[in-house]
Design an enzyme around this catalytic site. Structure first.
Site, PDB file in Angstrom:
ATOM      1  N   ASN A 104       0.879  -1.163   0.000  1.00 50.18           N
ATOM      2  CA  ASN A 104       0.000   0.000   0.000  1.00 50.18           C
ATOM      3  C   ASN A 104       0.922   1.220   0.000  1.00 50.18           C
ATOM      4  OD1 ASN A 104      -1.433   2.313   0.915  1.00 50.18           O
ATOM      5  ND2 ASN A 104      -3.025   1.020   1.789  1.00 50.18           N
ATOM      6  N   GLU A 109      -3.895   1.789  -2.839  1.00 52.39           N
ATOM      7  CA  GLU A 109      -3.893   3.243  -2.667  1.00 52.39           C
ATOM      8  C   GLU A 109      -2.957   3.896  -3.676  1.00 52.39           C
ATOM      9  OE1 GLU A 109      -5.094   5.450   0.895  1.00 52.39           O
ATOM     10  OE2 GLU A 109      -4.056   3.847   1.989  1.00 52.39           O
ATOM     11  N   TYR A 166      -7.870  -3.683  -1.739  1.00 56.51           N
ATOM     12  CA  TYR A 166      -7.748  -2.684  -0.679  1.00 56.51           C
ATOM     13  C   TYR A 166      -9.087  -2.629   0.049  1.00 56.51           C
ATOM     14  CZ  TYR A 166      -7.316   1.948   1.493  1.00 56.51           C
ATOM     15  OH  TYR A 166      -7.290   2.995   2.382  1.00 56.51           O
ATOM     16  N   ASP A 221      -3.760  -4.709   1.307  1.00 57.62           N
ATOM     17  CA  ASP A 221      -4.084  -4.116   2.597  1.00 57.62           C
ATOM     18  C   ASP A 221      -5.520  -4.515   2.919  1.00 57.62           C
ATOM     19  OD1 ASP A 221      -4.685  -2.571   4.774  1.00 57.62           O
ATOM     20  OD2 ASP A 221      -4.349  -0.638   3.781  1.00 57.62           O
ATOM     21  N   ASN A 246      -6.843  -4.494   5.972  1.00 58.40           N
ATOM     22  CA  ASN A 246      -7.340  -3.643   7.050  1.00 58.40           C
ATOM     23  C   ASN A 246      -8.029  -4.395   8.185  1.00 58.40           C
ATOM     24  OD1 ASN A 246      -6.777  -0.810   7.096  1.00 58.40           O
ATOM     25  ND2 ASN A 246      -7.762  -0.652   5.095  1.00 58.40           N
ATOM     26  N   ASP A 248       3.399   4.406   5.000  1.00 62.96           N
ATOM     27  CA  ASP A 248       3.149   3.950   6.364  1.00 62.96           C
ATOM     28  C   ASP A 248       3.013   2.437   6.425  1.00 62.96           C
ATOM     29  OD1 ASP A 248       0.751   4.089   4.985  1.00 62.96           O
ATOM     30  OD2 ASP A 248      -0.367   5.098   6.568  1.00 62.96           O
ATOM     31  N   HIS A 249       2.890   1.791   5.257  1.00 60.58           N
ATOM     32  CA  HIS A 249       2.955   0.335   5.142  1.00 60.58           C
ATOM     33  C   HIS A 249       4.362  -0.056   4.685  1.00 60.58           C
ATOM     34  CE1 HIS A 249      -1.508  -0.488   5.200  1.00 60.58           C
ATOM     35  NE2 HIS A 249      -1.500   0.805   4.949  1.00 60.58           N
TER      36      HIS A 249
END
Length: 282
Positions: free
Chosen positions: A16, A44, A119, A159, A161, A272-273
Site C-alpha cells: 500500500n 492506494e 484494498y 491491505d 485492514n 506507512d505500510h
C-alpha cells in the site's frame, strides 16, 4: 532483476503506497529497482494509469483499477509478463468496489497464476463506513471460492485492514472495539482460513485459504506491516499486520521465502505500510 523465463521462484510483492507518486518521491523506485520483483500488487495508487506507466517504466505491464472518486484508493498490478483481466468488479452492481479489487491471470511454467490486488475499507465502528466494509468482506467471501475453482494457484494480496489474531496487533487490548480488530471482522478471516488443519478457525470449517505470513512466521508477534506516522509507533514497533498474501493451498505449498521489508529507520520510510515479498517456487 528477475526474468519471466528464469527458473528462479516467482517473486510476488504487495504494498500500500499511500499514494504512488509520493512513494516514488520518497524512495520506492530504488527499492523496486533492487528487489527483483516479478509481480507487484499496489494499493492506494491515487494516481492515473499514465502516472504509473511513467513511474514504473516500459519494462512493466500494468493493469489498473482507479477509484470512482479521483485521488482515492485505486489498485494496480504490475508484472514482467502480460496479463489477462478476469474481473475488476466485486459484489452487487449497486455496490461501488471501484479502486479496491483487481484480478489478473499470468501464465507461469504453463500454468495460470491468478493474482488479486485488493484494498479493503478501513471502516469505522458503528458508522456507514463500517457497513461498507462488511459489504466488501461479504463479497470477498462469495468471490474467493470462484477464484480457487478458476486456478489452484491463486493469491489475494493487499491491505486487508483487519488484524486476524492478537499476534497481529501490538496493542490489541486497546483496539478490540475499533475497526480493524472487531470480532465481526476477525470472524471473516476465520471463515476464509478455516480448514481441518486449523480447527481454531471457524471450528475447522471454511474456505481453506492459507495466510502465508502467519504460516511462515509461526505464532510470534507480527511481523507487522503498518505503523502510524504519529509518535514513536515505528521506533517502538507498535504496529499492525494488515498486509497479506492469502494463497490457495497449492500455491502456499510452493512458498520458499517470506519477507517484510521494514525500513531501517523512520526517515527511510516511503509509506506507512511496508512491502510484503514472497517467493513462490512454481
Amino acid at each position: 532483476m528477475s526474468s519471466p523465463d528464469a527458473a528462479a521462484p516467482l517473486r510476488i510483492a504487495t504494498i500500500n503506497t499511500n499514494g504512488v507518486r509520493a512513494a516514488f518521491r520518497k524512495g520506492m523506485g530504488g527499492w523496486l529497482d533492487n528487489r527483483g520483483v516479478d509481480i507487484l500488487a499496489i494499493q492506494e495508487v491515487r494516481a492515473s494509469t499514465e502516472d504509473l506507466e511513467n513511474l514504473l517504466g516500459s519494462e512493466w505491464n500494468i493493469v489498473h483499477e482507479p477509484a470512482t472518486a479521483k485521488g482515492r484508493a485505486g489498485v494496480a498490478i504490475a508484472s514482467r509478463r502480460s496479463a489477462s483481466i478476469h474481473r475488476v468488479e466485486l459484489g452487487a452492481e449497486d455496490f461501488d468496489s471501484a479502486g479496491r479489487w483487481l484480478e489478473a491471470d499470468y501464465e507461469v511454467g504453463g500454468r495460470i497464476v491468478t493474482v488479486v490486488s485488493t484494498y479493503v475499507h478501513s471502516g469505522e465502528a458503528g458508522t456507514p463506513k463500517q457497513d461498507a466494509k462488511f459489504t466488501f468482506l461479504d463479497a470477498m467471501l462469495e468471490r474467493m471460492p470462484h477464484l480457487a475453482a478458476h486456478s489452484d494457484l491463486a493469491v489475494v494480496l493487499g491491505d486487508l485492514n483487519v488484524g486476524h489474531r492478537k499476534l497481529d496487533i501490538k496493542n490489541w487490548r486497546g483496539n478490540v472495539k475499533r475497526a480493524g480488530f472487531l470480532p465481526e471482522e476477525r470472524a471473516y478471516f476465520d471463515r476464509i482460513l478455516g480448514h481441518e488443519d486449523h480447527p481454531a478457525y471457524n471450528n475447522g470449517a471454511g474456505l481453506g485459504w492459507v495466510d502465508v505470513g502467519r504460516k511462515w512466521a509461526g505464532d510470534v508477534d507480527g511481523p507487522y506491516t503498518w505503523w502510524s506516522w504519529r509518535g514513536q509507533a515505528f521506533d517502538n514497533d507498535t504496529g499492525w499486520r494488515i498486509d497479506y498474501h492469502l494463497a490457495t493451498p497449492a500455491l502456499a505449498a510452493s512458498v520458499v521465502n517470506y519477507a517484510v521489508d521494514r525500513a531501517a529507520a523512520y526517515d527511510e520510510r516511503w509509506s506507512d505500510h511496508t512491502p510484503v515479498v514472497v517467493d513462490y517456487a512454481i
